[in-house]
Design an enzyme around this catalytic site. Structure first.
Site, PDB file in Angstrom:
ATOM      1  N   CYS A  13      39.119  31.068  34.232  1.00 47.08           N
ATOM      2  CA  CYS A  13      39.221  31.988  35.365  1.00 47.08           C
ATOM      3  C   CYS A  13      37.834  32.316  35.912  1.00 47.08           C
ATOM      4  O   CYS A  13      37.573  32.174  37.114  1.00 47.08           O
ATOM      5  CB  CYS A  13      39.959  33.251  34.943  1.00 47.08           C
ATOM      6  SG  CYS A  13      39.333  34.049  33.452  1.00 47.08           S
ATOM      7  N   TYR A  14      36.924  32.731  35.051  1.00 47.51           N
ATOM      8  CA  TYR A  14      35.567  33.029  35.522  1.00 47.51           C
ATOM      9  C   TYR A  14      34.903  31.803  36.158  1.00 47.51           C
ATOM     10  O   TYR A  14      34.285  31.914  37.214  1.00 47.51           O
ATOM     11  CB  TYR A  14      34.702  33.560  34.373  1.00 47.51           C
ATOM     12  CG  TYR A  14      34.991  34.962  33.936  1.00 47.51           C
ATOM     13  CD1 TYR A  14      34.899  36.037  34.823  1.00 47.51           C
ATOM     14  CD2 TYR A  14      35.308  35.254  32.608  1.00 47.51           C
ATOM     15  CE1 TYR A  14      35.130  37.344  34.399  1.00 47.51           C
ATOM     16  CE2 TYR A  14      35.543  36.551  32.179  1.00 47.51           C
ATOM     17  CZ  TYR A  14      35.449  37.603  33.064  1.00 47.51           C
ATOM     18  OH  TYR A  14      35.665  38.883  32.645  1.00 47.51           O
TER      19      TYR A  14
END
Lengths: 355, 355, 355, 355
Positions: free
Chosen positions: C150-151
């Site tokens: 996600c990051y």
């Protein structure tokens, strides 16, 4: 200086006890009991206490502890205290129990609602129900105080005047309560995860929550008759706070002018003033102002108010409170103050934090 | 007993001043100034103060007020104090200004970033920047204290030791800050509505936030050279708290053994200890523990910690603080204590509330 | 109709896969894998799916499943897929892995940052890093797609244009990221309880978060040189959303008029337009509008924007995204669409929900 | 393709209409009416619609608009539509009114509770109360639909089966409702600021909320007798969702075996199944599962359940719903579908988003 021991110091109620007792001029904590964090620094569990509390957590040992301290707070699961309490402990120290073990006078009722056997029924009769505004004198003499539940404290405080004055039909009483999530404790459960609670509200324990018989018993004393009621708690996405909204039908009474009729708003309000005008920790709000949990956060106040609905001939009773303070640790300290002959508000002169 | 007047008592910072001063043994509030709520009971605006504060709000009148009180706190919009301050006022009373009017020494810089003309530049030289841990002695002598901004307090406190000790390259300094919503004040704007802030995070004032020159000026004093940096604030869905995460490249220094090289974790940590080991309100956390805003909520603490990244040869400096306490009202009270020769922590012995 | 199996269907990313695939016209879920809830109705675990999904959860059995479905999504802990994957599985089905097992090309790097041995290094070379906007053509041919973290998705998308165009000094890159709590998963841990996360913000994994090497590797490809950077994630009290704020110094380049100098705002913006003007799921916001996580909630969008700071000669790159959609399940579906030759946005035409 | 005009497109309900209609296959929005944002791009007001909606906001002009579109949604303040509606408008277009103007049949009741004069009482008789599950056939024929209020939709849906089947004593009915903050609208008021709502819960409009007579009227039709009840709404710190907890005493009825007695759980449940087993948007949850607002967020579902309390001889009825979907825009679209002979669920096949 009162020497204090806490069993269950790393739960949320235990943590709040530590916070409040730090500001108490006549008490100091000697024992931070915690099974989960034995030998760890207390401030590593509650980082807010860094450089404030230097002690480490210790295993619980009520017998030994009773010899070393003047008072023990048990912020423990149901059944713990009843399982270990004995006469020797009570002859050595005072006990303020934040669990439900000694709140209910009828053992069968306790065992039915809590689903466990009561191991020390012999101490139930002497235990004093620690709702300070109601049982002040008895608390002063007590060795064992049953600190009230959070929902019962807010519910009883909100309803008591009308129950005691006979202004409502107790058969019609319905309590709809809302609580912040700290009431669910600090144990790791999926249902209490941030993402499950946030942006969500639900009822739980519908028609079956354990605080029901506690509320019923205390209101029975107030009304002078058995009380059976509906109590529905809800989980609200906030850390602290309990809001109670209670409903009951007004009862026909003899009015000041001698006629029979339903009590009007003035009579209702007078009932609240009668019981609370000298109470520091119960604030009867101005007419039309509804209690809000945020206005009492961090303090020992219960804010109450009431509204008569002439259309339905019912009265709506409302109360707001911080569940960890007046609903747990704050009232426990208030009880300690009474038991030791101190100023009742010592350590509890807390201004609510807003926002 | 110090007589206190507050101008802007119904903003969030003003409300926090009232909360903190209620617990202060040597001060009492004589004047609750509020243009918006003139003649209304203060406790009707902040219901948490019901039965605690009985006063009504009054219009602001600095000249008159200066004759009646020992100290005035101005929690007012930018430009207000500069617009009314004069020598007569300062000869009658002390002033602690929570706005930015007297924080920045260079008038042109103030006027550029704030977009308004400074009406009282003649008082800027004598105004003392009220970051207590840095300017303690000057504050004691001051008539006029410029109470630091919330972001600057947390940023400077987190970065100061490394800037002052020359351990970081000041040209590489980047500050990424996150604030709760009370920092946006209590005025009714769509952008601050619950539904707009909740479940949301955003940067704002990117490369243009007014606290930038304030931070740069103070860090310039620390480093002994002009500092130009990036400062990016973010709005976080919570009421209180500021978290600062700052980044800088380590600077080659002479090490204890005489060799040249980058400072190691021990040298970095020693710098923090040097400046903060005797400071009550700055807590250098144990290694590896990141500051969290919740652990300081409601208190005057700044929690700081630091992490060296050998991969990038940078250091990450972190600080957490309650923006309304150490970032506003708490530091203002700390300044008052210093100005009046009181115990610096009087009224500020606040345990963070958790949860 | 594409037959889909999900391993790890009862985590938050798995749940989001179920939500998105319900709206997908060309795919249907045949297998709801979940070790924790075997034989329980899926809709009893995720009550939102009541009367929508009638299936029960089943134990994971990748080998068997591979024979029955066209594609398997593994939303499983690190190491799971690498521990069971073999050639037979990959010859029977396509695999989209939401874990980190096949994201990093260098095994040693993976093993160092994740602290576990990689059990299937032989499949790393063929695994395609599933950042759709970057590797579209390779994804179309892949048997095994490593769905990005996600990051990394938000970071790389926000930074890529400037890295690829050589407009920033990659040695100065700092990424400060903020994530909602669903990123922490649905396992019961004290640190993820409502009361611990609410009203709180903190950094975590400082200089050590596992997504760091993934970001570095991908940006190295973009920049054409090794990249070492700082990445600091923060936990924000909200359910969904990632916000990235990244900082880098501008690099002197040859400008359109032939002179050497720092790129101006127009050049910077042109770089974003070059890469994203035809991308449906990356929205380059109008100048001056900062990305906010709430504006993309529930959708597959990444909103990006950029701000040049002439004072510091740096550029601030910002991106906002829903961590469970574009950061996990949405991108996984986007990858599936590419792998099966479908319209890339099938099932992903999701309007962000506000508020 | 149905041409749609929205008056009040920039309120929260208007914004939700835009979100839902974007996914509707048979309708397209031609007019984004908004007094506050005339000539501004709609997507600059609701940034989530960036690159989705390209239109600008236009002033409201119902007369003109009626000639251009097939249906007008009015998401406007009370009194607006009644002030401008005329026969010409209704002969040119259909109108779905999200305000309260045409919900209540008795003008005097409307004027008393809303405190304004009704300017178009002549249209009240033909207006159809748009609770789709109840008035489906009438809605199909209607020119003017009064879209129900949010609280009434959830309350009536939760209570209707027992009222219609005569299983409860309507004189004992009490509704305790809880709503997220989007129900308060997008206007800038201090009471709706983030810091005022967050970490707080309160009742409001006690015994005086305007949705009371609407609920009473509809339940009167169900029960076949006048209904007077207590309705207490509460403001909850979340964006979306309404939870209703309703209480009533069971009524003695003839049981299946011919005897007289209180209805048991099976009879109660059968009543819900009778009315809802074929309803797509009303989900009767499995026994023992309490409705939670999070499980319906973003969808058009109302989740209901019921619990009999044999101790008090009362039944607790519960319902959860998204106030902006089924409580406003979703039901409005459902009404439009019915009015135009479309599939009732077109554009409403929305899976609740969790978490």
């Amino acid at each position: 200086m009162i020497q204090v021991g806490i069993i269950g110091a790393t739960g949320y109620a235990g943590g709040e006890l530590v916070r409040l007792l730090y500001g108490h001029k006549e008490a100091e904590i000697k024992w931070y009991g915690s099974r989960s964090y034995v030998d760890q620094k207390y401030a590593s569990v509650y980082q807010n206490m860094f450089q404030i509390v230097e002690d480490v957590c210790r295993d619980d040992n009520l017998k030994q502890l009773a010899k070393e301290v003047d008072v023990i707070f048990t912020a423990t699961p149901q059944g713990f205290l009843a399982g270990v309490l004995d006469e020797e402990i009570l002859s050595n120290t005072k006990v303020i129990d934040l669990s439900a073990d000694f709140r209910i006078k009828d053992v069968a009722t306790y065992e039915k609602w809590y689903g466990i056997e009561h191991k020390s029924p012999q101490f139930i009769p002497e235990a004093v129900y620690g709702l300070c505004e109601r049982n002040r004198e008895a608390i002063k003499q007590a060795r064992l105080v049953a600190n009230p539940g959070c929902y019962p404290t807010c519910s009883i405080t909100s309803i008591f005047p009308l129950a005691a004055e006979g202004l409502i039909d107790m058969n019609t009483l319905i309590i709809d309560a809302k609580s912040g999530t700290s009431g669910a404790g600090r144990s790791a459960k999926v249902a209490n995860l941030y993402c499950e609670v946030n942006e969500n509200i639900k009822a739980y324990g519908v028609a079956s929550h354990r605080h029901t018989p506690e509320i019923e018993e205390q209101l029975s004393y107030a009304a002078g008759c058995p009380v059976v009621l509906n109590f529905t708690p809800h989980l609200v996405p906030m850390n602290r706070g309990i809001l109670v909204t209670a409903y009951a039908s007004l009862k026909e009474v003899k009015k000041p002018d001698g006629s029979l009729g339903l009590p009007d708003a003035a009579m209702i309000r007078a009932a609240y003033d009668k019981y609370y005008q000298d109470e520091k920790f119960v604030r009867v709000l101005p007419e039309g102002v509804c209690p809000e949990t945020k206005w009492v956060e961090g303090s020992n106040f219960v804010d109450v108010n009431v509204k008569v609905d002439p259309r339905t001939k019912r009265v709506i009773m409302m109360g707001a409170m911080d569940n960890l303070v007046k609903g747990a640790a704050g009232q426990a300290v208030q009880n300690m103050n009474l038991m030791f002959g101190l100023e009742e508000s010592e350590g509890l002169d807390l201004v609510p934090m807003f926002p």
